[in-house]
Structure formats: C-alpha cells, structure tokens
Design an enzyme around this catalytic site. Sequence first.
Site, PDB file in Angstrom:
ATOM      1  N   HIS A 145       0.817  -1.224   0.000  1.00 10.06           N
ATOM      2  CA  HIS A 145       0.000   0.000   0.000  1.00 10.06           C
ATOM      3  C   HIS A 145       0.850   1.273   0.000  1.00 10.06           C
ATOM      4  O   HIS A 145       0.314   2.364  -0.227  1.00 10.06           O
ATOM      5  CB  HIS A 145      -0.930   0.044   1.215  1.00 10.06           C
ATOM      6  CG  HIS A 145      -1.942  -1.060   1.267  1.00 10.06           C
ATOM      7  ND1 HIS A 145      -2.780  -1.344   0.207  1.00 10.06           N
ATOM      8  CD2 HIS A 145      -2.252  -1.959   2.241  1.00 10.06           C
ATOM      9  CE1 HIS A 145      -3.566  -2.369   0.540  1.00 10.06           C
ATOM     10  NE2 HIS A 145      -3.254  -2.758   1.759  1.00 10.06           N
ATOM     11  N   ASP A 182      -2.745 -10.629  -1.984  1.00 12.06           N
ATOM     12  CA  ASP A 182      -3.247 -10.102  -0.705  1.00 12.06           C
ATOM     13  C   ASP A 182      -4.718  -9.711  -0.927  1.00 12.06           C
ATOM     14  O   ASP A 182      -5.091  -9.293  -2.020  1.00 12.06           O
ATOM     15  CB  ASP A 182      -2.420  -8.866  -0.313  1.00 12.06           C
ATOM     16  CG  ASP A 182      -2.776  -8.318   1.055  1.00 12.06           C
ATOM     17  OD1 ASP A 182      -2.018  -8.582   2.006  1.00 12.06           O
ATOM     18  OD2 ASP A 182      -3.798  -7.622   1.164  1.00 12.06           O
ATOM     19  N   HIS A 184      -6.314  -7.271  -0.076  1.00  9.70           N
ATOM     20  CA  HIS A 184      -6.496  -5.838  -0.343  1.00  9.70           C
ATOM     21  C   HIS A 184      -5.785  -5.444  -1.630  1.00  9.70           C
ATOM     22  O   HIS A 184      -4.799  -6.080  -2.016  1.00  9.70           O
ATOM     23  CB  HIS A 184      -5.963  -5.036   0.850  1.00  9.70           C
ATOM     24  CG  HIS A 184      -6.565  -5.472   2.150  1.00  9.70           C
ATOM     25  ND1 HIS A 184      -5.861  -6.150   3.125  1.00  9.70           N
ATOM     26  CD2 HIS A 184      -7.844  -5.365   2.607  1.00  9.70           C
ATOM     27  CE1 HIS A 184      -6.674  -6.426   4.138  1.00  9.70           C
ATOM     28  NE2 HIS A 184      -7.880  -5.978   3.842  1.00  9.70           N
ATOM     29  N   ASP A 270      -4.459 -12.719   3.960  1.00 12.63           N
ATOM     30  CA  ASP A 270      -5.702 -12.183   4.506  1.00 12.63           C
ATOM     31  C   ASP A 270      -6.927 -12.500   3.643  1.00 12.63           C
ATOM     32  O   ASP A 270      -8.024 -12.029   3.932  1.00 12.63           O
ATOM     33  CB  ASP A 270      -5.592 -10.672   4.782  1.00 12.63           C
ATOM     34  CG  ASP A 270      -4.770  -9.928   3.757  1.00 12.63           C
ATOM     35  OD1 ASP A 270      -4.522 -10.502   2.682  1.00 12.63           O
ATOM     36  OD2 ASP A 270      -4.392  -8.776   4.022  1.00 12.63           O
TER      37      ASP A 270
END
Length: 369
Positions: A145, A182, A184, A270
């Site tokens: 990120h 991931d 996200h 995740d």
Amino acid sequence: MTAAALTTGWAFHERYLWHDTGSAAGMLASDRWLEPLGHVDSAASKRRLYSLLAVSGLLDRLERLEPREATDEQLLAVHDATYVERVMALSAERGGDAGDGVTPFGRAGAEIARLSAGGAIAAVDAVAGRAVRNAYALVRPPGHHALPDRGMGFCVFANIAIAVRHAIRAHGIERVAVVDWDVHHGNGTQASFYEQPGVLTISLHQDRCYPVDSGGIDERGAGAGRGSNLNVPLPPGSGHEAYVAALERVVGPALARFAPELVVVGCGFDASAYDPLGRMLLHSESYRALTELMLEATDGRVAFVHEGGYSEFYVPFCGLAVLEALSGERTAVRDPYLDECARAAGHELTRDQERVIEAARALVAEVPG
Ligand SMILES: [Zn+2]
C-alpha cells in the site's frame, strides 16, 4: 549448478517482529470510545508462521538469505526524498505514523522498515541471480500500500516495488511481473509502475475493500504503461474455485503473453476464511494450489514476498503450505482447520465471480506482448 541453486531461499530477520505498531484498537488509534486493544498488524501471525516452519523441520531445508537494510539509493528509486527524510526523522525521535494515521512505527522503526524492503531485495536478488530456484521473504512491515510520497495501510516502504527497481538495475532485467494476491488492492505497487511498460502488475483482491476507492478493473496503466496493470476485484465471499479460476484464466495467460524474466508474488494471507480484515474463504490447500499454479506459470522461478494476513492462528498453516509447495517438501504437519474450512459452503465458482474474472481475462489481450 550448485545444490543451493535448486533450493528455496528464505529471507527473515528477528527484528521484523520488533516493528512496534503500538496500542491501537484494530487499526485505529484508541480514543474516547475505543478501548486500547493492540494493533491488528501485530507480530503474532508472522512469529507463529516462523515457529511452525521451525518445528515442522522445513526451515532447516531452506537456503538462508541475509536481509540487509535497503540503502538510500534503493529507497529513492521508488520514494520521494522528503518522505524518506520524514520517516527517518520521526524514527530518530519517538516514532510516529507513516502518513495515514493507521501506519504507526516506533523509535528506530525506520531501520526495521528498511530491513523489510531489504528482505524483499534479498529474495529477488537470489532468484534473479540464480543462487536459488525460488524464494520466500517473511518481512514486516508489509509494503504494497505504500505510495512514493507516503506510507499507507500498515506499509511504510514499498518493499516489492523497491526490490523490483533494484532487480531491474542490478541484474539488467527488462521485464518483471508482480502478482499480488493479498486480499487488499496492491495500490502502492500499482502506482509505482502505472506508467512503466516493463513491469506488469496484477492484483487479485476483494472488491472495494481497502483502499475502498481503488482497484477497479478499469485501472489498466497509463501512457507507455497502458495495458500493463490488471486488477481482478473479486466479490466478497470468493473461495477456492474463484481464486484458482483467476490464476488459470487471467494470471497464467497474462504472464505467458508478457514473458517476464522475473516474477514476484505479493503473498498476503488475509484472503483466508479466518482473517479479520477480509471476507474471503481461502484455506491452506487454496494457498498450496495457487503457489503450484504460479510455479507452473513461471517455470518455477519466482520470489514470494509476505504482505498482509492477520489471523494469528491460521496464517501459519497457509504459509507452511506455500513454503511446502515452493520447496517441493512435505512435512508431517496437517492443518487442523482444513476439513471444516474446505467443506464449508462458498468454494464453488459463482456467476458473479466469473463475470469479473472473464472481464479481466478480456484485458489480457492488451497486455504488452
Ligand atoms: Zn492485506
């Protein structure tokens, strides 16, 4: 060829577990109505993955790679100087936040973040230099990120982007692909290479989860990088078959078309059924299957870099499955959650999931060949 050249590399440092995310509650700082609990990105899931690898005996069969702190030059190939200076200054005092209020680090935390980027570099170096066949970097804090001018989403420095820039410069590589699973969106990795044609970035993630306003299928790269970014925003609730289909129908064909010299996987855990920050349903055999598909799609030469994954009890089993697949070794460990998780509803590919995957597949033809 040496024996090490046939093994799996392993980059880890005890200091990663000392990254101090403080006394938040979930991801937000504790507040008048928010009792202190602990930051959701604690060391536990990583420490327990390391522990399971050790007690399983697999750790002894991996080729140890030594992470070193990323240099200024390596950081500045991705990040703005003012941002790096700000993190260094906060780190020299009492620590602080890397930019968005949910990315805390403690005193001397910048050195740990540099070492995290250095773990990704060590893995990529070893694979690109053919010192090992493939590699896994268990690093912390995560990186995907982090933007050039600020940290975000628990990520201080953009570990994978930094390692990719390093590989391009140090190994004379011209084509690199990053596959990020991931849960996200890998917005920072995407942003780092959005206009660069030599780096294909692919992100499989939960649709509009985090960041809630990025990761759409229409984000395809710009300028000379047009076509070299692919997003597969899967609906919440996607399970084993959706991820396998996304790899088989989108990632595999995209890699075949792009023909990268190096592939890096942003390996977040995740998307597991037990994760507190995702709403997907994967289990350890899903991660094994995804890793095996990556090995098939890359001729086996791939560097994995740890990203998110917040189930303290389940990340270890998912991580072990990935390391078993990478190394071709099977330990005596059995995932005690697997049976319940794999028999639960939701693993069959649905029409809504397939619609997204097919829309992404249609864009593979526009990936630079
Ligand atoms: Zn994540």
